[in-house]
Design a protein around this motif. Structure first.
Motif, mmCIF file in Angstrom:
data_model
loop_
_atom_site.group_PDB
_atom_site.id
_atom_site.type_symbol
_atom_site.label_atom_id
_atom_site.label_comp_id
_atom_site.label_asym_id
_atom_site.label_seq_id
_atom_site.Cartn_x
_atom_site.Cartn_y
_atom_site.Cartn_z
ATOM 1 N N PHE A 42 34.244 37.202 50.045
ATOM 2 C CA PHE A 42 34.562 37.940 49.038
ATOM 3 C C PHE A 42 33.955 39.290 49.278
ATOM 4 C CE2 PHE A 42 33.703 40.115 44.841
ATOM 5 C CZ PHE A 42 35.165 40.409 44.825
ATOM 6 N N VAL A 79 33.215 35.480 42.516
ATOM 7 C CA VAL A 79 34.288 34.565 42.607
ATOM 8 C C VAL A 79 33.953 33.308 42.456
ATOM 9 C CG1 VAL A 79 35.977 36.014 44.024
ATOM 10 C CG2 VAL A 79 34.509 34.526 45.143
ATOM 11 N N CYS A 112 39.275 39.399 38.956
ATOM 12 C CA CYS A 112 38.353 39.678 40.196
ATOM 13 C C CYS A 112 37.459 40.817 39.715
ATOM 14 C CB CYS A 112 39.355 39.948 41.227
ATOM 15 S SG CYS A 112 38.430 41.068 42.628
ATOM 16 N N GLN A 155 42.668 41.218 39.551
ATOM 17 C CA GLN A 155 43.626 40.174 39.471
ATOM 18 C C GLN A 155 42.991 38.586 39.424
ATOM 19 O OE1 GLN A 155 46.914 40.336 40.385
ATOM 20 N NE2 GLN A 155 46.435 42.305 39.528
ATOM 21 N N VAL A 193 41.066 35.281 39.852
ATOM 22 C CA VAL A 193 40.447 34.549 41.352
ATOM 23 C C VAL A 193 41.252 33.215 41.326
ATOM 24 C CG1 VAL A 193 38.425 33.317 41.744
ATOM 25 C CG2 VAL A 193 38.243 35.714 40.900
ATOM 26 N N ARG A 194 41.625 33.026 42.642
ATOM 27 C CA ARG A 194 42.486 31.764 42.964
ATOM 28 C C ARG A 194 41.088 30.717 43.185
ATOM 29 N NH1 ARG A 194 46.995 32.517 46.816
ATOM 30 N NH2 ARG A 194 47.023 30.303 46.448
ATOM 31 N N CYS A 240 39.807 35.923 46.108
ATOM 32 C CA CYS A 240 40.602 36.847 45.414
ATOM 33 C C CYS A 240 41.615 37.134 46.599
ATOM 34 C CB CYS A 240 40.178 38.191 44.995
ATOM 35 S SG CYS A 240 41.324 39.426 44.526
ATOM 36 N N THR A 256 44.125 39.278 46.514
ATOM 37 C CA THR A 256 44.437 40.696 46.879
ATOM 38 C C THR A 256 43.343 41.701 47.799
ATOM 39 O OG1 THR A 256 45.474 40.878 44.663
ATOM 40 C CG2 THR A 256 44.950 43.153 45.319
ATOM 41 N N CYS A 257 42.187 41.118 47.258
ATOM 42 C CA CYS A 257 40.945 41.908 47.793
ATOM 43 C C CYS A 257 40.575 41.327 49.324
ATOM 44 C CB CYS A 257 39.584 41.792 47.118
ATOM 45 S SG CYS A 257 39.899 42.813 45.409
#
Length: 282
Positions: free
Chosen positions: A189, A248, A256, A261, A263-264, A276, A278-279
């Motif tokens: 991350f 994360v 995040c 957005q 966190v997955r 994340c 997106t990041c």
């Protein structure tokens, strides 16, 4: 599972108290992953010369019974397994061992006790860290993350030809040791790298960011006493606090800290991976 920060925190909480300690009694509980490998009575009278670490293993170097006998004469290799912890009690009244207490080393500096509910830990004797069972267990381990040799060029070279995801490559331990699940999620991350990215696709520039992130994450974990998710305590019973700062890990569906957005979480090799989307880019 206790990883490098937790094992190093444990070592630091033991080494000064146990250096020079004389062993007076050894108690074995239920069998652990591997047998001790020596008559426990042969350890009585020996002195602890030092406590060092290699990856997630602790090495208790032993000498002769006299303080003047400083030459190493074998030692004990300790692994905490999935749920193990070491405690050092200096109380005059030692608590009786419970069902999860599998190894006691009573010294003139206190009682060192290995507690391991799942019994995946180990205490084994070896002539040296490079011989016997210890030599076999430590062979093939990767570089220590704080060694000067852990460089972007080394990581880039070791990742060539590896078609597994970068997270799995780091967890394997044959490139760099001690980057367990929580720390690899946090390092990826911080470096902005998707954990599903195939290892061989990492550029040298991204390897540089990842090496720096690994060192930053592990350094911070050491400052905070490691992570306590379930069982980990240092030898004095203190919890780790790194999990409280995780960006994360364990934060599925939460925002995040960088982009807000959610966190997955995905499963990789039967381990939970948090990131994340997106990041962190592929």
């Amino acid at each position: 599972m206790p990883e490098l920060p937790e094992v190093e925190v444990t070592r630091l909480s033991l080494v000064e108290r146990l250096r020079g300690a004389r062993i007076g009694e050894v108690r074995l509980g239920k069998p652990l992953r591997w047998p001790l490998g020596v008559d426990s009575q042969s350890l009585i009278g020996r002195r602890v010369l030092d406590v060092t670490r290699r990856a997630k293993y602790l090495w208790f170097a032993l000498g002769g019974p006299n303080a003047a006998e400083a030459a190493p004469a074998g030692g004990l290799l300790v692994h905490l397994g999935m749920s193990g912890s070491l405690s050092l009690s200096v109380s005059a009244q030692i608590a009786s061992p419970g069902p999860w207490d599998h190894f006691d080393l009573l010294t003139d500096r206190g009682l060192l006790r290995l507690t391991d509910p799942r019994r995946f830990g180990a205490v084994v004797w070896a002539p040296s860290p490079t011989e016997g069972t210890a030599g076999k267990l430590l062979a093939g381990l990767g570089i220590e993350p704080f060694d000067a040799g852990f460089t972007p060029a080394l990581l880039h070279q070791r990742l060539r030809g590896r078609r597994v995801a970068i997270k799995q490559a780091l967890l394997a331990g044959d490139i760099v040791v001690g980057v367990g699940n929580i720390y690899v999620c946090e390092a990826l991350f911080l470096a902005g790298i998707d954990p599903r990215l195939r290892s061989e696709r990492l550029s040298l520039a991204r390897c540089a960011r990842l090496v720096d992130a690994v060192k930053q994450v592990l350094s911070r974990a050491l400052e905070l006493g490691g992570s306590t998710l379930r069982d980990f305590r240092d030898a004095h019973g203190a919890d780790g606090r790194f999990q409280l700062e995780a960006g994360v890990y364990g934060r599925e569906h939460r925002p995040c800290p960088a982009c807000a957005q959610p966190v997955r979480r995905v499963a990789q090799a039967q381990r939970s991976t948090y990131f994340c989307a997106t990041c962190q880019r592929r």
